[in-house]
Design a protein around this motif. Structure first.
Motif, PDB file in Angstrom:
ATOM      1  N   ALA A 402     -94.035 -22.705 -77.927  1.00 41.84           N
ATOM      2  CA  ALA A 402     -94.530 -22.160 -76.658  1.00 41.84           C
ATOM      3  C   ALA A 402     -94.613 -20.637 -76.686  1.00 41.84           C
ATOM      4  CB  ALA A 402     -93.627 -22.617 -75.521  1.00 41.84           C
ATOM      5  N   VAL A 403     -93.654 -19.983 -77.362  1.00 39.98           N
ATOM      6  CA  VAL A 403     -93.650 -18.513 -77.417  1.00 39.98           C
ATOM      7  C   VAL A 403     -94.854 -18.005 -78.213  1.00 39.98           C
ATOM      8  CG1 VAL A 403     -92.369 -16.493 -78.191  1.00 39.98           C
ATOM      9  CG2 VAL A 403     -91.153 -18.410 -77.141  1.00 39.98           C
ATOM     10  N   GLN A 404     -95.125 -18.626 -79.344  1.00 40.78           N
ATOM     11  CA  GLN A 404     -96.262 -18.215 -80.160  1.00 40.78           C
ATOM     12  C   GLN A 404     -97.584 -18.456 -79.428  1.00 40.78           C
ATOM     13  OE1 GLN A 404     -95.452 -20.677 -83.564  1.00 40.78           O
ATOM     14  NE2 GLN A 404     -94.280 -19.080 -84.629  1.00 40.78           N
ATOM     15  N   PHE A 405     -97.656 -19.580 -78.725  1.00 44.62           N
ATOM     16  CA  PHE A 405     -98.867 -19.874 -77.953  1.00 44.62           C
ATOM     17  C   PHE A 405     -99.060 -18.849 -76.843  1.00 44.62           C
ATOM     18  CE2 PHE A 405    -100.962 -23.006 -74.829  1.00 44.62           C
ATOM     19  CZ  PHE A 405    -102.226 -22.583 -75.212  1.00 44.62           C
ATOM     20  N   ALA A 406     -97.976 -18.495 -76.150  1.00 44.43           N
ATOM     21  CA  ALA A 406     -98.061 -17.492 -75.076  1.00 44.43           C
ATOM     22  C   ALA A 406     -98.509 -16.150 -75.622  1.00 44.43           C
ATOM     23  CB  ALA A 406     -96.709 -17.369 -74.381  1.00 44.43           C
ATOM     24  N   ASN A 407     -97.995 -15.749 -76.781  1.00 45.42           N
ATOM     25  CA  ASN A 407     -98.395 -14.475 -77.379  1.00 45.42           C
ATOM     26  C   ASN A 407     -99.857 -14.488 -77.801  1.00 45.42           C
ATOM     27  OD1 ASN A 407     -95.843 -13.344 -77.069  1.00 45.42           O
ATOM     28  ND2 ASN A 407     -95.135 -14.075 -79.053  1.00 45.42           N
ATOM     29  N   ARG A 408    -100.337 -15.628 -78.272  1.00 50.80           N
ATOM     30  CA  ARG A 408    -101.745 -15.726 -78.685  1.00 50.80           C
ATOM     31  C   ARG A 408    -102.666 -15.610 -77.473  1.00 50.80           C
ATOM     32  NH1 ARG A 408    -105.051 -20.289 -79.997  1.00 50.80           N
ATOM     33  NH2 ARG A 408    -103.264 -21.682 -79.669  1.00 50.80           N
ATOM     34  N   VAL A 409    -102.309 -16.255 -76.367  1.00 51.73           N
ATOM     35  CA  VAL A 409    -103.103 -16.150 -75.145  1.00 51.73           C
ATOM     36  C   VAL A 409    -103.058 -14.724 -74.598  1.00 51.73           C
ATOM     37  CG1 VAL A 409    -103.312 -16.950 -72.764  1.00 51.73           C
ATOM     38  CG2 VAL A 409    -102.793 -18.588 -74.581  1.00 51.73           C
ATOM     39  N   LYS A 410    -101.873 -14.114 -74.625  1.00 45.80           N
ATOM     40  CA  LYS A 410    -101.726 -12.739 -74.126  1.00 45.80           C
ATOM     41  C   LYS A 410    -102.578 -11.765 -74.939  1.00 45.80           C
ATOM     42  CE  LYS A 410     -97.721 -10.784 -74.874  1.00 45.80           C
ATOM     43  NZ  LYS A 410     -97.919  -9.572 -75.725  1.00 45.80           N
ATOM     44  N   ALA A 411    -102.600 -11.944 -76.265  1.00 44.65           N
ATOM     45  CA  ALA A 411    -103.401 -11.060 -77.118  1.00 44.65           C
ATOM     46  C   ALA A 411    -104.891 -11.208 -76.812  1.00 44.65           C
ATOM     47  CB  ALA A 411    -103.123 -11.378 -78.586  1.00 44.65           C
ATOM     48  N   VAL A 420    -103.507  -2.751 -73.339  1.00 43.83           N
ATOM     49  CA  VAL A 420    -102.542  -2.626 -74.430  1.00 43.83           C
ATOM     50  C   VAL A 420    -101.653  -3.868 -74.446  1.00 43.83           C
ATOM     51  CG1 VAL A 420    -100.691  -1.225 -75.414  1.00 43.83           C
ATOM     52  CG2 VAL A 420    -102.569  -0.125 -74.196  1.00 43.83           C
ATOM     53  N   ASP A 421    -101.496  -4.467 -75.615  1.00 43.55           N
ATOM     54  CA  ASP A 421    -100.688  -5.673 -75.773  1.00 43.55           C
ATOM     55  C   ASP A 421     -99.256  -5.268 -76.125  1.00 43.55           C
ATOM     56  OD1 ASP A 421     -99.662  -8.164 -76.175  1.00 43.55           O
ATOM     57  OD2 ASP A 421    -100.903  -8.681 -77.898  1.00 43.55           O
ATOM     58  N   LEU A 422     -98.323  -5.497 -75.192  1.00 43.55           N
ATOM     59  CA  LEU A 422     -96.924  -5.110 -75.378  1.00 43.55           C
ATOM     60  C   LEU A 422     -96.046  -6.343 -75.473  1.00 43.55           C
ATOM     61  CD1 LEU A 422     -96.638  -2.174 -72.805  1.00 43.55           C
ATOM     62  CD2 LEU A 422     -97.003  -2.022 -75.258  1.00 43.55           C
ATOM     63  N   ILE A 423     -94.948  -6.215 -76.235  1.00 40.97           N
ATOM     64  CA  ILE A 423     -94.024  -7.338 -76.434  1.00 40.97           C
ATOM     65  C   ILE A 423     -92.913  -7.341 -75.399  1.00 40.97           C
ATOM     66  CG2 ILE A 423     -94.477  -7.370 -78.905  1.00 40.97           C
ATOM     67  CD1 ILE A 423     -91.760  -5.959 -79.286  1.00 40.97           C
ATOM     68  N   TRP A 424     -92.804  -6.273 -74.592  1.00 40.89           N
ATOM     69  CA  TRP A 424     -91.654  -6.124 -73.703  1.00 40.89           C
ATOM     70  C   TRP A 424     -91.785  -6.991 -72.455  1.00 40.89           C
ATOM     71  CZ3 TRP A 424     -87.868  -3.871 -76.101  1.00 40.89           C
ATOM     72  CH2 TRP A 424     -88.138  -2.918 -77.083  1.00 40.89           C
ATOM     73  N   ASP A 425     -90.633  -7.363 -71.920  1.00 42.60           N
ATOM     74  CA  ASP A 425     -90.567  -8.161 -70.698  1.00 42.60           C
ATOM     75  C   ASP A 425     -90.725  -7.238 -69.492  1.00 42.60           C
ATOM     76  OD1 ASP A 425     -90.102  -9.906 -68.669  1.00 42.60           O
ATOM     77  OD2 ASP A 425     -88.111 -10.531 -69.320  1.00 42.60           O
ATOM     78  N   GLY A 426     -91.652  -7.580 -68.587  1.00 47.84           N
ATOM     79  CA  GLY A 426     -91.855  -6.766 -67.398  1.00 47.84           C
ATOM     80  C   GLY A 426     -90.643  -6.723 -66.488  1.00 47.84           C
ATOM     81  N   GLY A 427     -89.739  -7.693 -66.620  1.00 45.56           N
ATOM     82  CA  GLY A 427     -88.527  -7.693 -65.812  1.00 45.56           C
ATOM     83  C   GLY A 427     -87.568  -6.584 -66.152  1.00 45.56           C
ATOM     84  N   LEU A 428     -87.839  -5.825 -67.236  1.00 44.03           N
ATOM     85  CA  LEU A 428     -86.951  -4.725 -67.616  1.00 44.03           C
ATOM     86  C   LEU A 428     -86.958  -3.593 -66.591  1.00 44.03           C
ATOM     87  CD1 LEU A 428     -87.614  -4.453 -71.463  1.00 44.03           C
ATOM     88  CD2 LEU A 428     -85.547  -5.275 -70.330  1.00 44.03           C
ATOM     89  N   LYS A 429     -87.971  -3.567 -65.706  1.00 43.46           N
ATOM     90  CA  LYS A 429     -87.990  -2.492 -64.711  1.00 43.46           C
ATOM     91  C   LYS A 429     -86.888  -2.686 -63.676  1.00 43.46           C
ATOM     92  CE  LYS A 429     -91.354  -4.425 -61.416  1.00 43.46           C
ATOM     93  NZ  LYS A 429     -92.634  -4.180 -60.732  1.00 43.46           N
ATOM     94  N   ARG A 430     -86.326  -3.892 -63.597  1.00 40.95           N
ATOM     95  CA  ARG A 430     -85.242  -4.145 -62.657  1.00 40.95           C
ATOM     96  C   ARG A 430     -83.959  -4.610 -63.346  1.00 40.95           C
ATOM     97  NH1 ARG A 430     -89.673  -6.621 -60.016  1.00 40.95           N
ATOM     98  NH2 ARG A 430     -90.336  -5.522 -58.134  1.00 40.95           N
ATOM     99  N   ALA A 431     -84.044  -5.049 -64.588  1.00 44.22           N
ATOM    100  CA  ALA A 431     -82.879  -5.604 -65.277  1.00 44.22           C
ATOM    101  C   ALA A 431     -82.536  -4.766 -66.498  1.00 44.22           C
ATOM    102  CB  ALA A 431     -83.158  -7.053 -65.690  1.00 44.22           C
ATOM    103  N   LYS A 432     -81.350  -4.966 -67.024  1.00 44.70           N
ATOM    104  CA  LYS A 432     -80.907  -4.273 -68.223  1.00 44.70           C
ATOM    105  C   LYS A 432     -81.483  -4.951 -69.460  1.00 44.70           C
ATOM    106  CE  LYS A 432     -76.545  -2.612 -66.271  1.00 44.70           C
ATOM    107  NZ  LYS A 432     -75.063  -2.598 -66.424  1.00 44.70           N
ATOM    108  N   VAL A 433     -81.486  -4.201 -70.562  1.00 46.87           N
ATOM    109  CA  VAL A 433     -81.974  -4.749 -71.818  1.00 46.87           C
ATOM    110  C   VAL A 433     -81.051  -5.867 -72.277  1.00 46.87           C
ATOM    111  CG1 VAL A 433     -82.533  -4.213 -74.214  1.00 46.87           C
ATOM    112  CG2 VAL A 433     -82.969  -2.527 -72.428  1.00 46.87           C
ATOM    113  N   LYS A 434     -81.632  -6.953 -72.762  1.00 41.92           N
ATOM    114  CA  LYS A 434     -80.841  -8.075 -73.217  1.00 41.92           C
ATOM    115  C   LYS A 434     -80.017  -7.706 -74.452  1.00 41.92           C
ATOM    116  CE  LYS A 434     -84.106 -11.550 -71.517  1.00 41.92           C
ATOM    117  NZ  LYS A 434     -84.985 -12.690 -71.896  1.00 41.92           N
TER     118      LYS A 434
END
Length: 473
Positions: A402-411, A420-434
């Protein structure tokens, strides 16, 4: 009793009568010129003419602004750069550590920590803080020119008297004419959506109910599009999402829903809210297949996946509209897609949306503006101009998770929309880095140390083998 009346009473009555007459005329014109053509799906091309006129005004204002700035020897724009920090060509972690240790050839044979290694991580951390790829995606997109809005630049209007007069005239038009008209249209569209969907929901005939619901939703969405003066260009309509599938798109603003629903019917997915939004959600679900979750159900991934799977399995229901980023991005990039919607075995229909920032900033910074204040800002902008691309349907390939499929659709969405195709999670604007990201850097560093020992052992073994070879062989 005529002696009890005053001339001011007659004047007040006359003014009140004139106001009522003007209001009646305005509402009649509004209905005949805007609402009725919207219901019939007729367009007179006025918005396109309005857009072209604005572009010519912006070009003149920009040229005038540059001329005045040149005469006064002022700098208008910031120096163009790819980032805040001038970075050297990217090199590997092992090469960086070797340079810091002063050993350009290889690491010591024994894996050990040296205090100089800290400087690499300190420098990388400071660079990430000053010029990271996440924070800049949650601020307004900068413009090189000026669109006569102080929210895009606070200094351009003071350059010359002509620009100041033009800016003041724009303020009067936007707040005195466009804003009241747009608010009236928005109220009309939302009111019709609430009333008509509720009435349609009482119809006993299922087929008739869903047919009328489709027409009602489309009509109300078109009125809301007119309330934003939205000028939308749809590309590749032969690839529009079909029943039994999931439509995924990049997410810039809550208006994305109206932009897409203006050209087709979708089933919405989301959390059930209170207040006006909750009233709209409950009215919509009475006449159409939308998927709303209670607050306690949103975190139950299995329940969400099951309801989505049941929905797409029914070929009579509209495609589901999902924004996998989970947050709004500032119209410059696409961030990580959540894998949940890509785990469902069905066809995915990617859609790319790109807004033109010259007419107004469509990005919703939810941490800075509430929904109502954001909508008022949008209605007081010049227009909402965007392009929508329907991409060919995509399915999971054999051996693809599912992750690879999501990245292919996003690209694919990023490439089509010029984002711009970024790998980062948009939730980082409110949460700490995992912690997984920290552990990954620690693992890389340990591999560098161990790798240095392995390289040294390999070199020693090679030297011993060569020493055993007889001379002349």
């Amino acid at each position: 009793m005529n002696w009890l009346t005053f001339p001011s009473d007659h004047l007040l009555c006359r003014c009140l009568g004139i106001s009522i007459t003007c209001l009646h005329v305005c509402l009649t014109l509004l209905f005949v010129c805007i609402i009725l053509p919207t219901v019939l799906g007729v367009s007179f091309g006025i918005r396109r003419l309005y857009m072209r006129t604005l572009l010519k005004i912006f070009e003149w204002a920009t040229s005038r602004m540059e001329l005045e700035a040149k005469e006064k020897n002022q700098q208008l724009y910031k120096p163009c750069s790819n980032g805040i920090i001038a970075k050297e060509p990217v090199s590997s972690l092992q090469q960086e550590i070797q340079e810091l240790r002063g050993s350009p050839r290889r690491l010591p044979s024994q894996p050990e920590f040296e205090m100089t290694d800290v400087f690499y991580f300190c420098r990388t951390g400071v660079e990430s803080i000053l010029d990271d790829e996440v924070t800049k995606r949650f601020s307004a997109q900068e413009l090189e020119g000026w669109n006569l809005l102080t929210r895009s630049n606070y200094n351009f209007r003071h350059i010359s008297m002509r620009l100041t007069v033009l800016w003041g005239l724009g303020v009067l038009i936007r707040y005195g004419v466009l804003l009241p008209l747009r608010v009236t249209l928005a109220v009309a569209g939302i009111s019709l959506l609430l009333v008509l969907t509720t009435l349609v929901g009482f119809l006993p005939n299922k087929e008739l109910r869903f047919y009328l619901s489709e027409k009602v939703h489309l009509m109300c969405y078109r009125i809301c599009v007119k309330a934003l003066t939205a000028i939308i260009t749809y590309h590749n309509r032969e690839d529009k999402p079909k029943t039994g599938g999931i439509c995924v798109s990049n997410h810039t603003t809550p208006i994305d829903v109206i932009i897409l629903a203006n050209d087709g019917r979708y089933s919405m997915v989301g959390q059930l809210h209170g207040g006006l939004m909750g009233m709209i959600q409950r009215a919509m679900v009475k006449s159409s297949h939308h998927i709303w979750f209670e607050r306690a159900e949103v975190k139950d991934r299995h329940l969400v996946a099951k309801r989505l799977s049941d929905h797409v399995a029914d070929k009579t229901k509209q495609p589901v509209l999902i924004f996998p980023e989970g947050t709004c991005i500032n119209n410059t990039s696409v961030m990580m897609f959540k894998k949940g919607s890509f785990e469902i075995p069905c066809t995915v229909y990617p859609v790319a949306i790109k807004y033109d920032p010259r007419f107004g900033d469509a990005f919703w910074n939810s941490s800075k503006f509430g929904l109502v204040s954001y909508l008022l800002r949008m209605m007081s902008s010049w227009a909402v101009v965007c392009s929508v691309w329907y991409l060919p349907p995509m399915s999971r390939e054999e051996g693809e998770d599912a992750v690879q499929f999501a990245n292919r659709v996003k690209a694919a969405i990023a490439a089509q929309g010029g984002l711009v195709d970024l790998i980062w999670d948009g939730g980082l604007k409110r949460a700490k880095v995992k912690g997984a990201f920290k552990e990954e850097q620690q693992k890389l560093y340990s591999e560098v140390l161990v790798g240095g020992q392995k390289a040294a052992d390999w070199s020693n073994n090679t030297h011993l083998e060569h020493s055993k070879i007889p001379p002349g062989v």
